[in-house]
Design a protein around this motif. Structure first.
Motif, PDB file in Angstrom:
ATOM      1  N   ARG A  64      11.182 -20.943  33.083  1.00 39.62           N
ATOM      2  CA  ARG A  64      11.129 -22.407  33.148  1.00 39.62           C
ATOM      3  C   ARG A  64      11.631 -22.917  34.499  1.00 39.62           C
ATOM      4  O   ARG A  64      11.057 -23.852  35.067  1.00 39.62           O
ATOM      5  CB  ARG A  64      11.983 -22.989  32.019  1.00 39.62           C
ATOM      6  N   THR A  65      12.686 -22.287  35.006  1.00 40.26           N
ATOM      7  CA  THR A  65      13.214 -22.687  36.310  1.00 40.26           C
ATOM      8  C   THR A  65      12.201 -22.372  37.409  1.00 40.26           C
ATOM      9  O   THR A  65      12.022 -23.161  38.345  1.00 40.26           O
ATOM     10  CB  THR A  65      14.542 -21.969  36.590  1.00 40.26           C
ATOM     11  N   ALA A  66      11.528 -21.228  37.289  1.00 40.08           N
ATOM     12  CA  ALA A  66      10.504 -20.870  38.275  1.00 40.08           C
ATOM     13  C   ALA A  66       9.347 -21.858  38.248  1.00 40.08           C
ATOM     14  O   ALA A  66       8.814 -22.255  39.288  1.00 40.08           O
ATOM     15  CB  ALA A  66       9.999 -19.450  38.015  1.00 40.08           C
ATOM     16  N   LEU A  67       8.951 -22.272  37.044  1.00 36.72           N
ATOM     17  CA  LEU A  67       7.865 -23.243  36.906  1.00 36.72           C
ATOM     18  C   LEU A  67       8.207 -24.541  37.622  1.00 36.72           C
ATOM     19  O   LEU A  67       7.396 -25.088  38.379  1.00 36.72           O
ATOM     20  CB  LEU A  67       7.589 -23.504  35.424  1.00 36.72           C
ATOM     21  N   ILE A  74       3.371 -19.043  36.078  1.00 37.48           N
ATOM     22  CA  ILE A  74       4.275 -18.621  34.996  1.00 37.48           C
ATOM     23  C   ILE A  74       3.640 -18.819  33.617  1.00 37.48           C
ATOM     24  O   ILE A  74       3.710 -17.941  32.751  1.00 37.48           O
ATOM     25  CB  ILE A  74       5.606 -19.398  35.080  1.00 37.48           C
ATOM     26  N   GLY A  75       3.012 -19.971  33.408  1.00 33.66           N
ATOM     27  CA  GLY A  75       2.454 -20.273  32.094  1.00 33.66           C
ATOM     28  C   GLY A  75       1.386 -19.296  31.665  1.00 33.66           C
ATOM     29  O   GLY A  75       1.368 -18.830  30.519  1.00 33.66           O
ATOM     30  N   ALA A  76       0.479 -18.950  32.576  1.00 31.55           N
ATOM     31  CA  ALA A  76      -0.628 -18.050  32.239  1.00 31.55           C
ATOM     32  C   ALA A  76      -0.147 -16.649  31.885  1.00 31.55           C
ATOM     33  O   ALA A  76      -0.856 -15.902  31.209  1.00 31.55           O
ATOM     34  CB  ALA A  76      -1.610 -17.985  33.411  1.00 31.55           C
ATOM     35  N   LYS A  77       1.036 -16.284  32.315  1.00 34.91           N
ATOM     36  CA  LYS A  77       1.581 -14.962  32.009  1.00 34.91           C
ATOM     37  C   LYS A  77       2.231 -14.910  30.631  1.00 34.91           C
ATOM     38  O   LYS A  77       2.656 -13.840  30.193  1.00 34.91           O
ATOM     39  CB  LYS A  77       2.610 -14.565  33.076  1.00 34.91           C
ATOM     40  N   GLY A  78       2.323 -16.040  29.960  1.00 33.46           N
ATOM     41  CA  GLY A  78       2.888 -16.062  28.614  1.00 33.46           C
ATOM     42  C   GLY A  78       4.396 -16.157  28.562  1.00 33.46           C
ATOM     43  O   GLY A  78       4.995 -16.053  27.484  1.00 33.46           O
ATOM     44  N   PRO A 109      21.191  -5.867  30.000  1.00 35.08           N
ATOM     45  CA  PRO A 109      20.181  -6.796  30.494  1.00 35.08           C
ATOM     46  C   PRO A 109      18.790  -6.195  30.308  1.00 35.08           C
ATOM     47  O   PRO A 109      18.519  -5.108  30.802  1.00 35.08           O
ATOM     48  CB  PRO A 109      20.512  -6.930  31.989  1.00 35.08           C
ATOM     49  N   GLY A 110      17.930  -6.866  29.573  1.00 39.49           N
ATOM     50  CA  GLY A 110      16.584  -6.341  29.319  1.00 39.49           C
ATOM     51  C   GLY A 110      15.534  -7.368  29.663  1.00 39.49           C
ATOM     52  O   GLY A 110      15.823  -8.529  29.912  1.00 39.49           O
ATOM     53  N   GLY A 111      14.300  -6.935  29.663  1.00 49.99           N
ATOM     54  CA  GLY A 111      13.211  -7.860  29.924  1.00 49.99           C
ATOM     55  C   GLY A 111      13.100  -8.214  31.400  1.00 49.99           C
ATOM     56  O   GLY A 111      13.980  -7.939  32.203  1.00 49.99           O
ATOM     57  N   ALA A 112      12.007  -8.826  31.763  1.00 51.30           N
ATOM     58  CA  ALA A 112      11.806  -9.253  33.141  1.00 51.30           C
ATOM     59  C   ALA A 112      10.642 -10.226  33.201  1.00 51.30           C
ATOM     60  O   ALA A 112       9.658 -10.060  32.486  1.00 51.30           O
ATOM     61  CB  ALA A 112      11.534  -8.058  34.042  1.00 51.30           C
ATOM     62  N   VAL A 113      10.797 -11.241  34.027  1.00 52.49           N
ATOM     63  CA  VAL A 113       9.669 -12.112  34.340  1.00 52.49           C
ATOM     64  C   VAL A 113       9.339 -11.881  35.813  1.00 52.49           C
ATOM     65  O   VAL A 113      10.233 -11.722  36.638  1.00 52.49           O
ATOM     66  CB  VAL A 113       9.978 -13.608  34.092  1.00 52.49           C
ATOM     67  N   PHE A 114       8.067 -11.827  36.108  1.00 47.24           N
ATOM     68  CA  PHE A 114       7.632 -11.589  37.476  1.00 47.24           C
ATOM     69  C   PHE A 114       7.243 -12.919  38.106  1.00 47.24           C
ATOM     70  O   PHE A 114       6.221 -13.506  37.773  1.00 47.24           O
ATOM     71  CB  PHE A 114       6.477 -10.590  37.491  1.00 47.24           C
ATOM     72  N   VAL A 115       8.101 -13.373  39.004  1.00 41.34           N
ATOM     73  CA  VAL A 115       7.932 -14.673  39.645  1.00 41.34           C
ATOM     74  C   VAL A 115       7.169 -14.491  40.948  1.00 41.34           C
ATOM     75  O   VAL A 115       7.452 -13.572  41.729  1.00 41.34           O
ATOM     76  CB  VAL A 115       9.307 -15.320  39.924  1.00 41.34           C
ATOM     77  N   GLU A 116       6.195 -15.354  41.155  1.00 37.65           N
ATOM     78  CA  GLU A 116       5.452 -15.358  42.422  1.00 37.65           C
ATOM     79  C   GLU A 116       6.287 -16.117  43.450  1.00 37.65           C
ATOM     80  O   GLU A 116       6.168 -17.337  43.610  1.00 37.65           O
ATOM     81  CB  GLU A 116       4.089 -16.032  42.224  1.00 37.65           C
ATOM     82  N   ARG A 117       7.156 -15.389  44.114  1.00 33.12           N
ATOM     83  CA  ARG A 117       8.123 -16.013  45.020  1.00 33.12           C
ATOM     84  C   ARG A 117       7.451 -16.737  46.192  1.00 33.12           C
ATOM     85  O   ARG A 117       8.040 -17.654  46.775  1.00 33.12           O
ATOM     86  CB  ARG A 117       9.069 -14.934  45.560  1.00 33.12           C
ATOM     87  N   GLY A 118       6.241 -16.330  46.520  1.00 38.69           N
ATOM     88  CA  GLY A 118       5.549 -16.976  47.628  1.00 38.69           C
ATOM     89  C   GLY A 118       5.223 -18.434  47.379  1.00 38.69           C
ATOM     90  O   GLY A 118       4.984 -19.209  48.324  1.00 38.69           O
TER      91      GLY A 118
END
Length: 266
Positions: A64-67, A74-78, A109-118
């Protein structure tokens, strides 16, 4: 930015998350009422389901913060659906964290979201994205400790109290471990934007091994003792005594013989 850039279906809460939340609610009720013939099993399911819920909230906070920071992918990745299976491999997100909970009472710590930092501009935004997940764990821990520091223990069944105390311990260990400035963990993600380009390149190869390094160090008795002294100190400051967390862990491992002091007839 507005969330209008994401489709409504991208933000719809996943049935998987609803199912996990339902398991947490039902087993929490069974733990509270004492109707379960095996209170340890009820505690195990309640704590495990609640832990997975907190994992979902941790990753949702990142997403949500990345969005709002500019990553429209982010949304399209679920990631906004709270579905734990969308964050990373189930083995890393669910199986390993539960194993570490069983082995040492540690919130992995588990899980990961892949943020498009660019897509994101500004170092503060990058740091905020990394910090959002551990802060979700901190808020979850505070929520768990509210009945303790408000003095509401007389109205709380002891088995449920022990389960919540252990769950609070998991949240605090997860927050502390996540905030360590070690490559691959959120704490490093907070400071990374402020490092020089050369420093970031030198640290990048260590990111896949950061978590393994942390847990290897935690196996050193002196480090382990110091770590848990800090965790229990924080819990004590929030009104949770060591006996409650110890009994919560004891009941969580229901397949072992329980400490007679922790067995409660409600």
């Amino acid at each position: 930015m507005s969330t209008a850039a994401t489709r409504h279906s991208d933000r719809r809460i996943s049935p998987v998350f609803v199912g996990i939340l339902a398991v947490a609610a039902v087993t929490g009720w069974a733990t509270w009422t004492g109707l379960s013939e095996q209170p340890g099993l009820a505690v195990f399911l309640f704590v495990t389901a609640s832990w997975i819920v907190s994992l979902c909230l941790h990753e949702y906070a990142h997403a949500r913060t990345a969005l709002h920071s500019g990553d429209f992918t982010i949304g399209a990745k679920g990631y906004l659906t709270l579905n734990p299976l969308k964050y990373t491999h189930a083995l890393l997100s669910i199986v390993l964290p539960v194993l570490f909970m069983i082995m040492g009472g540690i919130g992995l710590p588990g899980g990961a979201v892949f943020v498009e930092r660019g897509h994101i501009r500004g170092r503060w935004k990058h740091s905020a994205i990394s910090a959002a997940g551990p802060l979700a764990n901190v808020l979850f821990a505070v929520l768990c400790t509210v009945p303790f520091w408000l003095g509401a223990l007389d109205d709380m069944p002891r088995t449920f109290r022990y389960a919540v105390a252990f769950l609070a311990l998991l949240q605090i260990t997860a927050a502390i471990l996540n905030l360590l400035p070690v490559p691959g963990l959120d704490g490093y993600g907070v400071v990374e934007p402020w490092l020089s380009h050369n420093a970031r390149r030198q640290m990048e190869p260590f990111a896949p091994f950061g978590l393994l390094f942390v847990f290897a160090v935690l196996w050193i008795p002196s480090v382990n003792n110091a770590f848990f002294d800090m965790v229990y100190g924080l819990l004590n400051g929030l009104g949770i005594d060591d006996f409650s967390t110890s009994c919560g862990y004891d009941l969580f491992r229901f397949w072992r013989d329980s400490d007679p002091q922790c067995v409660v007839t409600q």
